[in-house]
Write a protein that holds these residues in place. Structure first.
Motif, PDB file in Angstrom:
ATOM      1  N   GLN A 139       1.014   4.113  -2.980  1.00  0.00           N
ATOM      2  CA  GLN A 139       0.825   5.539  -2.704  1.00  0.00           C
ATOM      3  C   GLN A 139       2.013   6.350  -3.216  1.00  0.00           C
ATOM      4  OE1 GLN A 139       0.252   5.061   1.509  1.00  0.00           O
ATOM      5  NE2 GLN A 139      -1.993   5.160   1.352  1.00  0.00           N
TER       6      GLN A 139
ATOM      7  N   LEU B  30       0.830  -1.201   0.000  1.00  0.00           N
ATOM      8  CA  LEU B  30       0.000   0.000   0.000  1.00  0.00           C
ATOM      9  C   LEU B  30       0.868   1.255   0.000  1.00  0.00           C
ATOM     10  CD1 LEU B  30      -2.700   1.440   0.107  1.00  0.00           C
ATOM     11  CD2 LEU B  30      -2.696   1.136   2.611  1.00  0.00           C
TER      12      LEU B  30
ATOM     13  N   LEU C  69      -5.729  -2.979  -3.175  1.00  0.00           N
ATOM     14  CA  LEU C  69      -4.776  -2.047  -2.581  1.00  0.00           C
ATOM     15  C   LEU C  69      -4.524  -0.851  -3.496  1.00  0.00           C
ATOM     16  CD1 LEU C  69      -2.191  -4.496  -0.978  1.00  0.00           C
ATOM     17  CD2 LEU C  69      -3.812  -3.009   0.209  1.00  0.00           C
TER      18      LEU C  69
ATOM     19  N   GLU D 176      -7.346   1.411  -2.845  1.00  0.00           N
ATOM     20  CA  GLU D 176      -7.169   2.060  -1.548  1.00  0.00           C
ATOM     21  C   GLU D 176      -6.142   3.193  -1.638  1.00  0.00           C
ATOM     22  OE1 GLU D 176      -6.051   0.895   3.101  1.00  0.00           O
ATOM     23  OE2 GLU D 176      -6.403  -0.688   1.617  1.00  0.00           O
TER      24      GLU D 176
END
Length: 272
Positions: free
Chosen positions: A142, A138, A223, A226
């Motif tokens: 990002q 994750l 993910l 997310e």
């Protein structure tokens, strides 16, 4: 809890770095890693074009580039390519390969989770067989979203190498039996053909990464969502690549590879 479970991520990440540094020496000799025919190269080009289009000078960041196989494919398509890896022996081979081929590809040592690259600086981020090794996917996703320009794409090429299908297990059993009988020579392209000490290191690392139970495409996509990516697609049509690679494997190894859960996932940073 075992002592392994309590080991900090920093140690695990150093183990992963050391493992791939050792793998660098033979990486390009193994089918499934390096490209051994123009037919296979064309199949890879088709996959990249399908998701990223032509480069036309756009900026691409190839993460965990290794010896730069994907970096060169992107360069073929006209991308301005930066290859990043944290194993210096891999980068040494990547730089030598680029010099030999007269390619203008920028290589530097860096961490896929903390690239240190500026915000909104790349049109595409690519990686092959990286996600299954990540400690914190994750956080990585990002980070990749941060360095992408609005509308930029991430392309992940990976697979679940932990949970084989019933057919794959049967093929693996037959392959093992034939190899014990010396009927089928061992071939490269798999961690299963490594020396015993490296096999043990591979298993130890795998037991501690995030996708220790297998990097299924759906879990990777969850993910990515997310992390803020949109327009996420799963492409499992890798038959053209597998067909060309099969010529360099034994019959059973080729069938085993073709029946694994392998995929390409493309996702978009919103805001274009």
């Amino acid at each position: 809890m075992t002592s392994q479970t309590l080991r900090p991520n920093r140690d695990l990440r150093e183990d992963i770095k050391a493992y791939w540094s050792l793998r660098a020496e033979t990486f390009d000799t193994q089918p499934g890693h390096e490209i051994f025919s123009e037919e296979e190269r064309a199949a890879w080009h088709a996959l990249l074009r399908r998701h990223l289009g032509e480069g036309n000078g756009r900026q691409a960041l190839d993460l965990a580039c290794g010896t730069a196989v994907v970096s060169h494919l992107l360069d073929d398509l006209g991308f301005a390519v930066t290859g990043m890896d944290w194993a210096e022996p891999m980068l040494e081979r990547a730089r030598a390969k680029a010099r030999d081929r007269g390619r203008q590809i920028r290589f530097y040592m860096g961490d896929a989770e903390r690239t240190m690259e500026p915000d909104d600086s790349y049109d595409a981020v690519t990686n092959r067989h990286l996600v299954w090794t990540l400690v914190d996917p994750l956080a990585c996703f990002q980070e990749w979203k941060r360095v992408l320009k609005p509308g930029g794409k991430v392309l992940i090429i990976d697979g679940d190498f932990v949970n084989p299908s019933t057919f794959t297990r049967l093929i693996a059993t037959l392959k093992s039996w034939f190899e014990r009988k010396k009927a089928v020579p061992q071939t490269g392209g798999s961690s299963h053909n490594l020396p015993k000490d490296m096999m043990a290191t591979h298993r130890e690392i795998l037991s501690q990464v995030h996708f220790r139970n297998g990097a299924r495409a759906e879990a990777v996509c969850a993910l990515l969502a997310e992390a803020g990516f949109t327009d996420i697609t799963i492409d499992t049509d890798l038959k053209a690549i597998h067909r060309t690679q099969r010529k360099h494997f034994s019959l059973l190894k080729g069938l085993e590879r073709a029946t694994q859960h392998r995929y390409a996932i493309c996702a978009v940073k919103p805001g274009a």
